[in-house]
Write an enzyme that holds these catalytic residues in place. Structure first.
Site, PDB file in Angstrom:
ATOM      1  N   ASP A   1       0.840  -1.203   0.000  1.00  0.00           N
ATOM      2  CA  ASP A   1       0.000   0.000   0.000  1.00  0.00           C
ATOM      3  C   ASP A   1       0.877   1.255   0.000  1.00  0.00           C
ATOM      4  O   ASP A   1       0.633   2.201  -0.749  1.00  0.00           O
ATOM      5  CB  ASP A   1      -0.885  -0.050   1.254  1.00  0.00           C
ATOM      6  CG  ASP A   1      -1.632   1.239   1.516  1.00  0.00           C
ATOM      7  OD1 ASP A   1      -2.696   1.410   0.910  1.00  0.00           O
ATOM      8  OD2 ASP A   1      -1.146   2.071   2.304  1.00  0.00           O
TER       9      ASP A   1
ATOM     10  N   GLU B   1      -2.063  -4.955  -3.831  1.00  0.00           N
ATOM     11  CA  GLU B   1      -1.092  -4.287  -2.959  1.00  0.00           C
ATOM     12  C   GLU B   1      -0.084  -5.267  -2.373  1.00  0.00           C
ATOM     13  O   GLU B   1       1.108  -4.949  -2.269  1.00  0.00           O
ATOM     14  CB  GLU B   1      -1.825  -3.544  -1.835  1.00  0.00           C
ATOM     15  CG  GLU B   1      -2.603  -2.341  -2.364  1.00  0.00           C
ATOM     16  CD  GLU B   1      -3.324  -1.573  -1.270  1.00  0.00           C
ATOM     17  OE1 GLU B   1      -3.588  -0.383  -1.481  1.00  0.00           O
ATOM     18  OE2 GLU B   1      -3.644  -2.176  -0.220  1.00  0.00           O
TER      19      GLU B   1
END
Lengths: 233, 233
Positions: free
Chosen positions: B55, B127
Protein backbone atom coordinates in the site's frame (compact mmCIF):
# COMPACT_ATOMS: atom_id res chain seq x y z
CA UNK A 1 20.81 32.90 -0.12
CA UNK A 2 20.70 35.08 2.96
CA UNK A 3 22.56 34.54 6.17
CA UNK A 4 19.85 32.59 7.94
CA UNK A 5 19.78 30.11 5.08
CA UNK A 6 23.54 29.66 5.20
CA UNK A 7 23.32 28.86 8.86
CA UNK A 8 20.67 26.26 8.08
CA UNK A 9 22.68 24.70 5.26
CA UNK A 10 25.61 24.38 7.66
CA UNK A 11 23.48 22.83 10.38
CA UNK A 12 22.03 20.25 7.97
CA UNK A 13 25.53 19.28 6.96
CA UNK A 14 26.90 19.11 10.49
CA UNK A 15 23.96 17.43 12.18
CA UNK A 16 22.72 15.13 9.45
CA UNK A 17 25.49 15.02 6.81
CA UNK A 18 23.00 16.33 4.27
CA UNK A 19 24.17 18.55 1.43
CA UNK A 20 21.60 19.47 -1.20
CA UNK A 21 22.74 19.40 -4.80
CA UNK A 22 19.77 21.47 -5.90
CA UNK A 23 19.50 24.15 -3.25
CA UNK A 24 16.31 25.46 -4.85
CA UNK A 25 14.49 22.34 -3.65
CA UNK A 26 15.51 23.02 -0.07
CA UNK A 27 14.39 26.63 -0.37
CA UNK A 28 11.07 25.57 -1.81
CA UNK A 29 10.53 23.11 1.05
CA UNK A 30 10.96 25.99 3.49
CA UNK A 31 8.66 28.40 1.66
CA UNK A 32 5.13 28.61 3.03
CA UNK A 33 2.28 29.65 0.74
CA UNK A 34 1.75 32.77 2.87
CA UNK A 35 5.27 33.92 1.98
CA UNK A 36 4.66 33.31 -1.73
CA UNK A 37 1.43 35.32 -1.56
CA UNK A 38 3.25 38.29 -0.07
CA UNK A 39 6.10 38.14 -2.60
CA UNK A 40 4.29 37.64 -5.89
CA UNK A 41 6.94 39.58 -7.80
CA UNK A 42 9.54 36.92 -6.89
CA UNK A 43 7.71 34.08 -8.72
CA UNK A 44 8.35 31.62 -5.89
CA UNK A 45 6.84 28.15 -5.45
CA UNK A 46 5.45 27.12 -2.09
CA UNK A 47 6.14 23.79 -0.40
CA UNK A 48 2.74 22.15 -0.89
CA UNK A 49 3.60 19.88 -3.81
CA UNK A 50 6.77 18.75 -2.03
CA UNK A 51 4.63 17.97 1.01
CA UNK A 52 2.38 15.79 -1.19
CA UNK A 53 5.42 13.80 -2.27
CA UNK A 54 7.16 13.79 1.13
CA UNK A 55 4.07 12.43 2.83
CA UNK A 56 4.25 9.33 0.62
CA UNK A 57 8.02 8.97 1.05
CA UNK A 58 7.60 9.02 4.83
CA UNK A 59 4.74 6.54 4.69
CA UNK A 60 6.82 4.03 2.76
CA UNK A 61 9.96 4.35 4.86
CA UNK A 62 8.09 4.11 8.15
CA UNK A 63 6.15 1.11 6.81
CA UNK A 64 9.33 -0.61 5.73
CA UNK A 65 11.00 0.09 9.05
CA UNK A 66 8.08 -1.34 11.03
CA UNK A 67 7.70 -4.29 8.68
CA UNK A 68 11.32 -5.30 9.24
CA UNK A 69 11.57 -4.40 12.92
CA UNK A 70 8.47 -6.34 13.96
CA UNK A 71 8.40 -9.50 11.87
CA UNK A 72 5.71 -11.05 14.05
CA UNK A 73 3.26 -8.16 14.41
CA UNK A 74 0.08 -8.49 12.34
CA UNK A 75 -1.00 -5.89 9.82
CA UNK A 76 -3.60 -4.21 12.06
CA UNK A 77 -1.05 -3.34 14.75
CA UNK A 78 1.51 -2.20 12.20
CA UNK A 79 -1.09 0.17 10.79
CA UNK A 80 -1.81 1.61 14.24
CA UNK A 81 1.85 2.04 15.03
CA UNK A 82 2.47 3.74 11.69
CA UNK A 83 -0.45 6.10 12.26
CA UNK A 84 0.97 7.15 15.62
CA UNK A 85 4.37 7.86 14.08
CA UNK A 86 3.17 9.92 11.12
CA UNK A 87 0.43 11.86 12.86
CA UNK A 88 0.55 15.63 12.94
CA UNK A 89 1.87 16.25 16.44
CA UNK A 90 4.60 13.58 16.10
CA UNK A 91 5.87 15.09 12.84
CA UNK A 92 5.66 18.65 14.20
CA UNK A 93 7.82 17.56 17.12
CA UNK A 94 10.40 16.03 14.77
CA UNK A 95 10.45 19.32 12.82
CA UNK A 96 11.11 21.25 16.04
CA UNK A 97 13.88 18.89 17.12
CA UNK A 98 15.60 19.51 13.80
CA UNK A 99 15.21 23.26 14.30
CA UNK A 100 13.17 23.52 11.11
CA UNK A 101 10.76 25.99 12.74
CA UNK A 102 13.53 28.63 12.80
CA UNK A 103 14.04 28.56 9.06
CA UNK A 104 10.66 28.44 7.37
CA UNK A 105 9.76 31.53 5.35
CA UNK A 106 6.32 32.78 6.39
CA UNK A 107 4.13 35.70 5.36
CA UNK A 108 3.66 38.42 7.96
CA UNK A 109 0.07 37.51 8.71
CA UNK A 110 1.00 33.87 9.29
CA UNK A 111 3.95 34.89 11.44
CA UNK A 112 1.85 37.23 13.57
CA UNK A 113 -0.84 34.62 14.12
CA UNK A 114 1.71 32.16 15.49
CA UNK A 115 2.12 29.96 12.39
CA UNK A 116 5.73 29.20 13.25
CA UNK A 117 4.60 27.24 16.31
CA UNK A 118 1.56 25.60 14.71
CA UNK A 119 1.66 21.80 14.55
CA UNK A 120 -0.11 21.54 11.20
CA UNK A 121 2.35 23.92 9.56
CA UNK A 122 5.39 22.19 11.09
CA UNK A 123 4.07 18.77 10.11
CA UNK A 124 3.70 19.92 6.50
CA UNK A 125 7.19 21.42 6.67
CA UNK A 126 8.71 18.16 7.85
CA UNK A 127 7.04 16.29 4.99
CA UNK A 128 8.02 18.85 2.36
CA UNK A 129 11.64 18.63 3.54
CA UNK A 130 11.49 14.85 3.04
CA UNK A 131 9.99 15.36 -0.42
CA UNK A 132 12.78 17.74 -1.38
CA UNK A 133 15.46 15.39 -0.05
CA UNK A 134 13.92 12.50 -1.98
CA UNK A 135 13.96 14.43 -5.25
CA UNK A 136 17.48 15.64 -4.62
CA UNK A 137 19.02 12.37 -3.46
CA UNK A 138 16.72 9.35 -3.77
CA UNK A 139 15.03 7.18 -1.17
CA UNK A 140 17.99 5.89 0.81
CA UNK A 141 19.11 9.41 1.76
CA UNK A 142 15.70 10.05 3.31
CA UNK A 143 15.94 6.70 5.07
CA UNK A 144 19.30 7.68 6.58
CA UNK A 145 17.81 10.95 7.83
CA UNK A 146 14.85 9.13 9.41
CA UNK A 147 17.28 6.69 11.02
CA UNK A 148 18.74 9.66 12.89
CA UNK A 149 15.57 11.56 13.67
CA UNK A 150 12.52 9.30 13.74
CA UNK A 151 13.40 5.64 14.18
CA UNK A 152 15.40 6.03 17.40
CA UNK A 153 12.17 7.31 18.99
CA UNK A 154 10.51 4.01 18.22
CA UNK A 155 13.50 2.12 19.59
CA UNK A 156 13.27 4.21 22.76
CA UNK A 157 9.64 3.22 23.15
CA UNK A 158 8.09 6.62 22.39
CA UNK A 159 5.24 4.97 20.53
CA UNK A 160 4.95 1.86 22.63
CA UNK A 161 1.66 3.00 24.22
CA UNK A 162 0.32 1.94 20.84
CA UNK A 163 1.51 -1.60 21.46
CA UNK A 164 -0.03 -4.16 23.70
CA UNK A 165 2.09 -5.57 26.55
CA UNK A 166 3.12 -8.75 24.73
CA UNK A 167 4.28 -6.81 21.70
CA UNK A 168 6.12 -4.30 23.84
CA UNK A 169 7.81 -7.02 25.87
CA UNK A 170 8.97 -8.68 22.68
CA UNK A 171 10.26 -5.37 21.39
CA UNK A 172 12.18 -4.65 24.61
CA UNK A 173 13.69 -8.12 24.93
CA UNK A 174 14.75 -8.34 21.30
CA UNK A 175 16.66 -5.07 21.33
CA UNK A 176 19.80 -6.97 22.31
CA UNK A 177 19.26 -9.72 19.74
CA UNK A 178 16.99 -12.67 19.05
CA UNK A 179 15.42 -14.29 22.09
CA UNK A 180 12.78 -16.98 22.47
CA UNK A 181 9.75 -15.84 24.42
CA UNK A 182 7.06 -18.27 25.41
CA UNK A 183 3.91 -18.18 27.52
CA UNK A 184 2.91 -21.22 29.58
CA UNK A 185 -0.52 -21.82 31.04
CA UNK A 186 0.13 -23.01 34.60
CA UNK A 187 -3.40 -23.33 35.97
CA UNK A 188 -7.08 -22.70 35.30
CA UNK A 189 -9.88 -22.82 37.80
CA UNK A 190 -13.56 -22.07 38.28
CA UNK A 191 -16.78 -22.71 36.37
CA UNK A 192 -16.93 -21.89 32.63
CA UNK A 193 -18.58 -18.49 32.99
CA UNK A 194 -16.08 -17.18 35.56
CA UNK A 195 -13.00 -19.19 34.84
CA UNK A 196 -9.58 -17.80 35.78
CA UNK A 197 -6.29 -18.58 33.97
CA UNK A 198 -2.74 -18.33 35.31
CA UNK A 199 0.20 -17.86 32.96
CA UNK A 200 3.96 -17.53 33.15
CA UNK A 201 6.17 -15.88 30.57
CA UNK A 202 9.68 -17.14 29.88
CA UNK A 203 12.58 -15.56 28.02
CA UNK A 204 15.07 -18.14 26.73
CA UNK A 205 13.73 -20.56 29.32
CA UNK A 206 13.98 -18.15 32.26
CA UNK A 207 10.84 -17.12 34.14
CA UNK A 208 10.38 -13.35 33.86
CA UNK A 209 6.75 -12.77 34.79
CA UNK A 210 3.47 -14.20 36.05
CA UNK A 211 -0.09 -13.12 35.26
CA UNK A 212 -3.72 -14.05 35.56
CA UNK A 213 -6.93 -13.17 33.75
CA UNK A 214 -10.37 -14.26 32.59
CA UNK A 215 -9.00 -15.66 29.33
CA UNK A 216 -5.68 -17.14 28.27
CA UNK A 217 -5.01 -14.03 26.23
CA UNK A 218 -5.73 -11.70 29.16
CA UNK A 219 -3.51 -13.79 31.44
CA UNK A 220 -0.66 -13.56 28.92
CA UNK A 221 -1.07 -9.78 28.63
CA UNK A 222 -0.97 -9.54 32.41
CA UNK A 223 2.17 -11.68 32.59
CA UNK A 224 3.85 -9.51 29.95
CA UNK A 225 2.89 -6.32 31.80
CA UNK A 226 4.35 -7.71 35.02
CA UNK A 227 7.52 -8.80 33.26
CA UNK A 228 7.92 -5.29 31.79
CA UNK A 229 7.41 -3.74 35.21
CA UNK A 230 10.14 -5.92 36.72
CA UNK A 231 12.51 -5.22 33.85
CA UNK A 232 12.08 -1.49 34.44
CA UNK A 233 12.76 -1.71 38.17
CA UNK B 1 4.80 -25.23 -6.33
CA UNK B 2 1.85 -26.79 -8.09
CA UNK B 3 0.95 -26.49 -11.75
CA UNK B 4 -1.25 -23.44 -11.43
CA UNK B 5 1.58 -21.58 -9.76
CA UNK B 6 3.99 -22.53 -12.53
CA UNK B 7 1.56 -21.14 -15.07
CA UNK B 8 1.41 -17.91 -13.07
CA UNK B 9 5.20 -17.66 -12.77
CA UNK B 10 5.44 -18.05 -16.55
CA UNK B 11 2.79 -15.42 -17.18
CA UNK B 12 4.54 -12.92 -14.90
CA UNK B 13 7.75 -13.48 -16.81
CA UNK B 14 6.18 -13.25 -20.25
CA UNK B 15 3.81 -10.36 -19.62
CA UNK B 16 5.82 -8.25 -17.22
CA UNK B 17 9.42 -9.57 -17.36
CA UNK B 18 9.17 -10.28 -13.62
CA UNK B 19 11.08 -13.19 -12.13
CA UNK B 20 11.00 -13.53 -8.35
CA UNK B 21 14.25 -14.45 -6.64
CA UNK B 22 12.43 -15.42 -3.47
CA UNK B 23 9.42 -17.37 -4.71
CA UNK B 24 8.11 -17.65 -1.13
CA UNK B 25 7.30 -13.93 -1.19
CA UNK B 26 5.18 -14.36 -4.30
CA UNK B 27 3.38 -17.32 -2.73
CA UNK B 28 2.73 -15.34 0.43
CA UNK B 29 1.31 -12.44 -1.58
CA UNK B 30 -1.21 -14.84 -3.12
CA UNK B 31 -2.21 -16.51 0.15
CA UNK B 32 -5.41 -15.18 1.69
CA UNK B 33 -5.93 -15.45 5.45
CA UNK B 34 -8.89 -17.78 4.84
CA UNK B 35 -6.53 -20.28 3.20
CA UNK B 36 -4.08 -20.08 6.11
CA UNK B 37 -6.91 -20.71 8.56
CA UNK B 38 -7.93 -23.86 6.70
CA UNK B 39 -4.35 -25.17 6.45
CA UNK B 40 -2.99 -24.57 9.94
CA UNK B 41 -0.74 -27.61 9.69
CA UNK B 42 1.19 -26.00 6.82
CA UNK B 43 2.38 -23.00 8.93
CA UNK B 44 1.69 -20.55 6.13
CA UNK B 45 1.75 -16.75 6.33
CA UNK B 46 -1.08 -14.74 4.80
CA UNK B 47 -0.62 -11.67 2.62
CA UNK B 48 -1.76 -9.00 5.08
CA UNK B 49 1.65 -7.70 6.16
CA UNK B 50 2.75 -7.55 2.52
CA UNK B 51 -0.40 -5.56 1.77
CA UNK B 52 0.57 -3.09 4.53
CA UNK B 53 3.91 -2.55 2.83
CA UNK B 54 2.61 -2.64 -0.75
CA UNK B 55 0.00 0.00 0.00
CA UNK B 56 2.80 2.42 0.93
CA UNK B 57 4.95 1.44 -2.07
CA UNK B 58 2.03 2.15 -4.40
CA UNK B 59 1.28 5.46 -2.70
CA UNK B 60 4.83 6.68 -3.20
CA UNK B 61 5.16 5.58 -6.81
CA UNK B 62 1.81 7.01 -7.82
CA UNK B 63 2.66 10.26 -6.02
CA UNK B 64 6.01 10.50 -7.75
CA UNK B 65 4.44 9.77 -11.14
CA UNK B 66 1.79 12.47 -10.69
CA UNK B 67 4.29 14.95 -9.27
CA UNK B 68 6.48 14.63 -12.34
CA UNK B 69 3.75 14.30 -14.94
CA UNK B 70 1.81 17.35 -13.81
CA UNK B 71 4.38 19.97 -12.80
CA UNK B 72 1.78 22.74 -12.70
CA UNK B 73 -1.02 21.02 -10.77
CA UNK B 74 -1.41 22.16 -7.16
CA UNK B 75 -1.26 19.76 -4.22
CA UNK B 76 -5.03 19.55 -3.71
CA UNK B 77 -5.66 18.26 -7.21
CA UNK B 78 -2.73 15.85 -7.06
CA UNK B 79 -4.22 14.41 -3.88
CA UNK B 80 -7.61 13.92 -5.56
CA UNK B 81 -6.07 12.28 -8.59
CA UNK B 82 -3.97 9.97 -6.42
CA UNK B 83 -7.02 8.98 -4.41
CA UNK B 84 -8.89 8.03 -7.58
CA UNK B 85 -5.98 5.88 -8.76
CA UNK B 86 -5.41 3.97 -5.53
CA UNK B 87 -9.01 3.47 -4.53
CA UNK B 88 -10.39 -0.02 -4.07
CA UNK B 89 -12.25 -0.53 -7.34
CA UNK B 90 -9.36 0.85 -9.41
CA UNK B 91 -6.86 -1.51 -7.80
CA UNK B 92 -9.23 -4.47 -8.02
CA UNK B 93 -9.57 -3.81 -11.74
CA UNK B 94 -5.78 -3.74 -12.16
CA UNK B 95 -5.59 -7.08 -10.32
CA UNK B 96 -8.15 -8.57 -12.73
CA UNK B 97 -6.35 -7.24 -15.78
CA UNK B 98 -3.19 -8.97 -14.57
CA UNK B 99 -5.17 -12.18 -14.05
CA UNK B 100 -4.28 -12.18 -10.35
CA UNK B 101 -7.80 -13.29 -9.42
CA UNK B 102 -7.13 -16.72 -10.97
CA UNK B 103 -4.16 -17.46 -8.73
CA UNK B 104 -5.00 -16.35 -5.20
CA UNK B 105 -5.27 -19.19 -2.66
CA UNK B 106 -8.57 -18.91 -0.80
CA UNK B 107 -10.27 -20.94 1.90
CA UNK B 108 -13.37 -22.83 0.84
CA UNK B 109 -15.77 -20.55 2.70
CA UNK B 110 -14.26 -17.48 1.09
CA UNK B 111 -14.33 -19.16 -2.32
CA UNK B 112 -17.96 -20.18 -1.97
CA UNK B 113 -19.06 -16.73 -0.90
CA UNK B 114 -17.55 -15.21 -4.04
CA UNK B 115 -14.33 -13.84 -2.51
CA UNK B 116 -12.43 -14.35 -5.74
CA UNK B 117 -14.52 -11.62 -7.39
CA UNK B 118 -14.68 -9.26 -4.41
CA UNK B 119 -13.09 -5.84 -4.99
CA UNK B 120 -11.75 -5.48 -1.45
CA UNK B 121 -9.97 -8.83 -1.65
CA UNK B 122 -8.52 -8.12 -5.11
CA UNK B 123 -7.41 -4.64 -4.06
CA UNK B 124 -5.52 -6.15 -1.10
CA UNK B 125 -4.06 -8.78 -3.42
CA UNK B 126 -2.76 -6.15 -5.83
CA UNK B 127 -1.09 -4.29 -2.96
CA UNK B 128 0.42 -7.39 -1.42
CA UNK B 129 1.88 -8.33 -4.80
CA UNK B 130 3.53 -4.90 -4.95
CA UNK B 131 4.84 -5.37 -1.42
CA UNK B 132 6.36 -8.73 -2.32
CA UNK B 133 7.93 -7.33 -5.50
CA UNK B 134 9.39 -4.42 -3.53
CA UNK B 135 10.99 -6.74 -0.97
CA UNK B 136 12.28 -9.04 -3.69
CA UNK B 137 13.61 -6.41 -6.10
CA UNK B 138 13.52 -2.84 -4.75
CA UNK B 139 11.44 0.17 -5.71
CA UNK B 140 12.35 0.57 -9.37
CA UNK B 141 11.08 -2.90 -10.27
CA UNK B 142 7.68 -2.00 -8.85
CA UNK B 143 7.81 1.27 -10.78
CA UNK B 144 8.44 -0.62 -14.01
CA UNK B 145 5.47 -2.86 -13.31
CA UNK B 146 3.21 0.13 -12.63
CA UNK B 147 4.47 1.73 -15.84
CA UNK B 148 2.98 -1.23 -17.70
CA UNK B 149 -0.21 -1.69 -15.72
CA UNK B 150 -1.30 1.51 -13.98
CA UNK B 151 0.28 4.62 -15.48
CA UNK B 152 -0.88 4.04 -19.09
CA UNK B 153 -4.44 4.30 -17.73
CA UNK B 154 -3.72 7.81 -16.55
CA UNK B 155 -2.14 8.67 -19.90
CA UNK B 156 -5.25 7.33 -21.63
CA UNK B 157 -7.41 9.62 -19.52
CA UNK B 158 -9.07 6.94 -17.37
CA UNK B 159 -8.92 9.23 -14.35
CA UNK B 160 -9.46 12.50 -16.13
CA UNK B 161 -12.99 12.90 -14.77
CA UNK B 162 -11.06 13.83 -11.64
CA UNK B 163 -9.44 16.73 -13.43
CA UNK B 164 -11.03 20.02 -14.29
CA UNK B 165 -11.20 20.97 -17.99
CA UNK B 166 -8.14 23.24 -17.94
CA UNK B 167 -6.00 20.55 -16.34
CA UNK B 168 -7.27 17.93 -18.75
CA UNK B 169 -6.66 20.16 -21.77
CA UNK B 170 -3.11 20.76 -20.61
CA UNK B 171 -2.62 17.04 -20.12
CA UNK B 172 -3.95 16.20 -23.60
CA UNK B 173 -1.99 18.91 -25.41
CA UNK B 174 1.29 18.16 -23.65
CA UNK B 175 1.27 14.48 -24.52
CA UNK B 176 3.20 15.25 -27.71
CA UNK B 177 5.65 17.54 -25.91
CA UNK B 178 5.82 20.98 -24.32
CA UNK B 179 3.31 23.52 -25.58
CA UNK B 180 2.38 27.00 -24.38
CA UNK B 181 -1.27 27.35 -23.44
CA UNK B 182 -2.74 30.73 -22.60
CA UNK B 183 -6.18 32.09 -21.82
CA UNK B 184 -7.14 35.57 -23.01
CA UNK B 185 -10.06 37.58 -21.69
CA UNK B 186 -11.69 39.04 -24.80
CA UNK B 187 -14.71 40.80 -23.32
CA UNK B 188 -16.74 41.39 -20.18
CA UNK B 189 -20.18 42.93 -19.98
CA UNK B 190 -23.08 43.58 -17.62
CA UNK B 191 -23.47 45.00 -14.11
CA UNK B 192 -21.23 43.65 -11.27
CA UNK B 193 -23.73 41.17 -9.86
CA UNK B 194 -24.45 39.53 -13.22
CA UNK B 195 -21.36 40.20 -15.20
CA UNK B 196 -20.39 37.86 -18.05
CA UNK B 197 -16.84 37.12 -19.21
CA UNK B 198 -15.67 35.83 -22.60
CA UNK B 199 -12.39 33.98 -22.96
CA UNK B 200 -10.33 32.38 -25.70
CA UNK B 201 -7.74 29.66 -25.20
CA UNK B 202 -4.64 29.46 -27.39
CA UNK B 203 -2.13 26.66 -27.89
CA UNK B 204 1.23 27.95 -29.12
CA UNK B 205 -0.53 31.08 -30.36
CA UNK B 206 -3.30 29.25 -32.21
CA UNK B 207 -6.92 29.73 -31.16
CA UNK B 208 -8.35 26.36 -30.08
CA UNK B 209 -11.47 27.26 -28.07
CA UNK B 210 -13.85 29.95 -26.87
CA UNK B 211 -15.91 30.09 -23.67
CA UNK B 212 -17.99 32.30 -21.44
CA UNK B 213 -19.03 32.33 -17.81
CA UNK B 214 -19.95 34.39 -14.75
CA UNK B 215 -16.31 34.64 -13.65
CA UNK B 216 -12.99 34.68 -15.46
CA UNK B 217 -12.28 31.25 -14.05
CA UNK B 218 -15.61 29.83 -15.23
CA UNK B 219 -15.08 31.31 -18.69
CA UNK B 220 -11.65 29.69 -18.90
CA UNK B 221 -13.07 26.32 -17.85
CA UNK B 222 -15.75 26.67 -20.52
CA UNK B 223 -13.14 27.55 -23.16
CA UNK B 224 -11.04 24.52 -22.17
CA UNK B 225 -14.09 22.22 -22.31
CA UNK B 226 -14.94 23.49 -25.80
CA UNK B 227 -11.35 23.07 -26.95
CA UNK B 228 -11.35 19.47 -25.68
CA UNK B 229 -14.61 18.78 -27.49
CA UNK B 230 -13.20 20.04 -30.78
CA UNK B 231 -9.96 18.08 -30.32
CA UNK B 232 -12.00 14.91 -29.88
CA UNK B 233 -14.14 15.45 -33.00
Amino acid sequence: MDEMDNQFVTSLKENYQIVFQEIGLLEQAFTHSSYVNEHRNMALSDNERLEFLGDAVLELLVSQYLYRKFPEIPEGKLTKLRASMVREDSLAEFARECGFDQYIRLGKGEENSGGRQRNSLLCDLFESFLGALYLDQELEAVNQFLKKVVFPKVDAGAFSHEMDHKTKLQEVLQRAGDVFIDYRLTNEEGPAHERVFWTEVYCDGQLIGRGQGKSKKAAEQDAAANALRQLNE
